[in-house]
Enzyme design. Structure first.
Site, mmCIF file in Angstrom:
data_model
loop_
_atom_site.group_PDB
_atom_site.id
_atom_site.type_symbol
_atom_site.label_atom_id
_atom_site.label_comp_id
_atom_site.label_asym_id
_atom_site.label_seq_id
_atom_site.Cartn_x
_atom_site.Cartn_y
_atom_site.Cartn_z
ATOM 1 N N ASN A 1 0.883 -1.169 0.000
ATOM 2 C CA ASN A 1 0.000 0.000 0.000
ATOM 3 C C ASN A 1 0.917 1.214 0.000
ATOM 4 O O ASN A 1 1.520 1.531 1.018
ATOM 5 C CB ASN A 1 -0.893 -0.026 1.243
ATOM 6 C CG ASN A 1 -1.683 1.277 1.401
ATOM 7 O OD1 ASN A 1 -1.739 2.093 0.479
ATOM 8 N ND2 ASN A 1 -2.271 1.470 2.574
ATOM 9 N N TRP A 2 1.003 1.840 -1.147
ATOM 10 C CA TRP A 2 1.958 2.956 -1.278
ATOM 11 C C TRP A 2 1.466 4.244 -0.639
ATOM 12 O O TRP A 2 2.223 5.203 -0.540
ATOM 13 C CB TRP A 2 2.271 3.189 -2.765
ATOM 14 C CG TRP A 2 3.255 2.216 -3.327
ATOM 15 C CD1 TRP A 2 3.982 1.296 -2.640
ATOM 16 C CD2 TRP A 2 3.634 2.078 -4.711
ATOM 17 N NE1 TRP A 2 4.798 0.594 -3.496
ATOM 18 C CE2 TRP A 2 4.597 1.056 -4.767
ATOM 19 C CE3 TRP A 2 3.244 2.708 -5.889
ATOM 20 C CZ2 TRP A 2 5.190 0.648 -5.969
ATOM 21 C CZ3 TRP A 2 3.827 2.313 -7.082
ATOM 22 C CH2 TRP A 2 4.791 1.297 -7.119
ATOM 23 N N LYS A 3 0.197 4.285 -0.262
ATOM 24 C CA LYS A 3 -0.373 5.515 0.327
ATOM 25 C C LYS A 3 -0.118 6.694 -0.616
ATOM 26 O O LYS A 3 -0.189 6.523 -1.827
ATOM 27 C CB LYS A 3 0.177 5.718 1.742
ATOM 28 C CG LYS A 3 0.031 4.440 2.601
ATOM 29 C CD LYS A 3 0.314 4.624 4.047
ATOM 30 C CE LYS A 3 0.092 3.310 4.783
ATOM 31 N NZ LYS A 3 0.261 3.408 6.227
ATOM 32 N N GLY B 1 3.114 -1.096 4.137
ATOM 33 C CA GLY B 1 3.199 0.319 3.803
ATOM 34 C C GLY B 1 4.622 0.705 3.429
ATOM 35 O O GLY B 1 5.092 0.444 2.317
ATOM 36 N N GLY B 2 5.330 1.309 4.368
ATOM 37 C CA GLY B 2 6.660 1.870 4.103
ATOM 38 C C GLY B 2 7.613 0.916 3.387
ATOM 39 O O GLY B 2 8.317 1.312 2.444
ATOM 40 N N HIS C 1 -9.211 1.564 5.238
ATOM 41 C CA HIS C 1 -7.911 1.761 5.891
ATOM 42 C C HIS C 1 -8.098 2.743 7.047
ATOM 43 O O HIS C 1 -8.886 3.682 6.959
ATOM 44 C CB HIS C 1 -6.876 2.295 4.887
ATOM 45 C CG HIS C 1 -5.492 2.218 5.442
ATOM 46 N ND1 HIS C 1 -5.012 3.127 6.346
ATOM 47 C CD2 HIS C 1 -4.497 1.319 5.242
ATOM 48 C CE1 HIS C 1 -3.777 2.788 6.685
ATOM 49 N NE2 HIS C 1 -3.437 1.691 6.023
HETATM 50 P P1 13P Z 1 3.461 0.520 7.503
HETATM 51 O O1 13P Z 1 3.926 -0.795 6.923
HETATM 52 O O2 13P Z 1 4.196 1.702 6.933
HETATM 53 O O3 13P Z 1 3.441 0.496 8.997
HETATM 54 O O4 13P Z 1 1.945 0.730 7.020
HETATM 55 C C1 13P Z 1 1.055 -0.319 7.153
HETATM 56 C C2 13P Z 1 -0.194 0.043 6.450
HETATM 57 O O5 13P Z 1 -0.901 0.951 6.847
HETATM 58 C C3 13P Z 1 -0.527 -0.713 5.233
HETATM 59 O O6 13P Z 1 -1.812 -0.469 4.810
#
Ligand code: 13P
Length: 254
Positions: A9-11, A234-235, A96
């Site tokens: 999830n690249w946000k 995420g990250g 989310h």
């Molecule tokens: P992180 O892996 O950056 O903690 O984020 C998790 C997330 O929100 C995936 O949707």
């Protein structure tokens, strides 16, 4: 046997240049991961670019949200039918905690988005999880159950035959405070037991991913737990070596 999923999830991150680099790499890595489903959910502006680069590989892609409407006077919204039919998305993340928190999405709104995604041929990835205060108060499973129940009430239990659940404790997201494998496994097991009260078949079949500071170091032990079927990342999904290592961890447990 549930096929593990590793989903990025690249946000709100990336540039056309980083998208090109990462997708080329991940398409190759996905092709070498026969028993793992690998996907990237990208910012909407980049989904077309992801589609161009990933088509023909085993890498799937999706959106980070979608609207309940498919077309009409809904300025700024993201249509599930366009995502599916025009951009060949496989997945849509819904609910989310960043959407629930910053955009006041209630359990009912999230359930409606889940339904819209599924009705339009997307596989919804339902994010659930508790805040730090709720964790401290021992309310983790109550929160998760309520978030799932809203979907069952609207769509029925069988909707989870073609959906994914991602347990993402809010206190673990982006904080470096990964849930311990024991905490995560206990919650995943509780979620599965809750689903079992509606349908044993659905409970056994649905894939439940862990998300929240899941990285190359923490993924192997998390993924070895009986009820953890991969991760929503995420990250670490923005760093090619880290995401690749996480896929390797899923392969080892496939
Ligand atoms: P992180 O892996 O950056 O903690 O984020 C998790 C997330 O929100 C995936 O949707």
């Amino acid at each position: 046997m549930r096929t593990p999923v590793v989903m990025g999830n690249w946000k709100l991150n990336g540039t056309k240049a980083t998208v090109a680099d990462l997708i080329k790499t991940f398409a190759g890595v996905a092709n070498d991961a026969a028993n793992v489903d690998v996907a990237i959910c990208a910012p909407a502006l980049y989904i077309g670019q992801v589609e161009s680069l990933a088509t023909g590989s085993k890498l799937k892609w999706g959106s980070e949200d979608c609207d309940v409407h498919t077309t009409g006077a809904f300025t700024g919204e993201l249509s599930p039918s366009m995502l599916k039919n025009e951009f060949n998305c496989t997945y849509a993340i819904v609910g989310h905690s960043e959407r629930r928190g910053y955009h006041a999405e209630t359990n009912e709104v999230v359930a409606a988005k889940f339904k819209a995604a599924q009705d339009n041929g997307l596989v919804p990835v339902l994010c659930i999880g508790e805040s730090e205060a709720e964790f401290d108060a021992g309310k983790t499973l109550d929160v998760c159950k309520a978030e799932i129940k809203a979907v069952i009430d609207l769509c029925g239990i069988d909707a989870f035959k073609n959906a994914i659940i991602a347990y993402e404790p809010i206190w673990a997201i982006g904080t470096g405070k990964t849930a311990t494998p024991e905490i995560a496994q206990n919650t995943h097991k509780g979620i599965r037991e809750f689903l079992k009260t509606f349908s044993a078949e659905v409970a056994d079949g649905v894939r439940i991913l862990y998300g929240g500071s899941c990285n190359a170091k923490t993924a192997p032990e998390l993924f070895s737990q009986a009820d953890i079927d991969g991760g929503l990342i995420g990250g670490a999904s923005l760093k090619a070596p880290d995401f690749t290592a996480i896929i390797e961890a899923a392969k080892a447990n496939a």
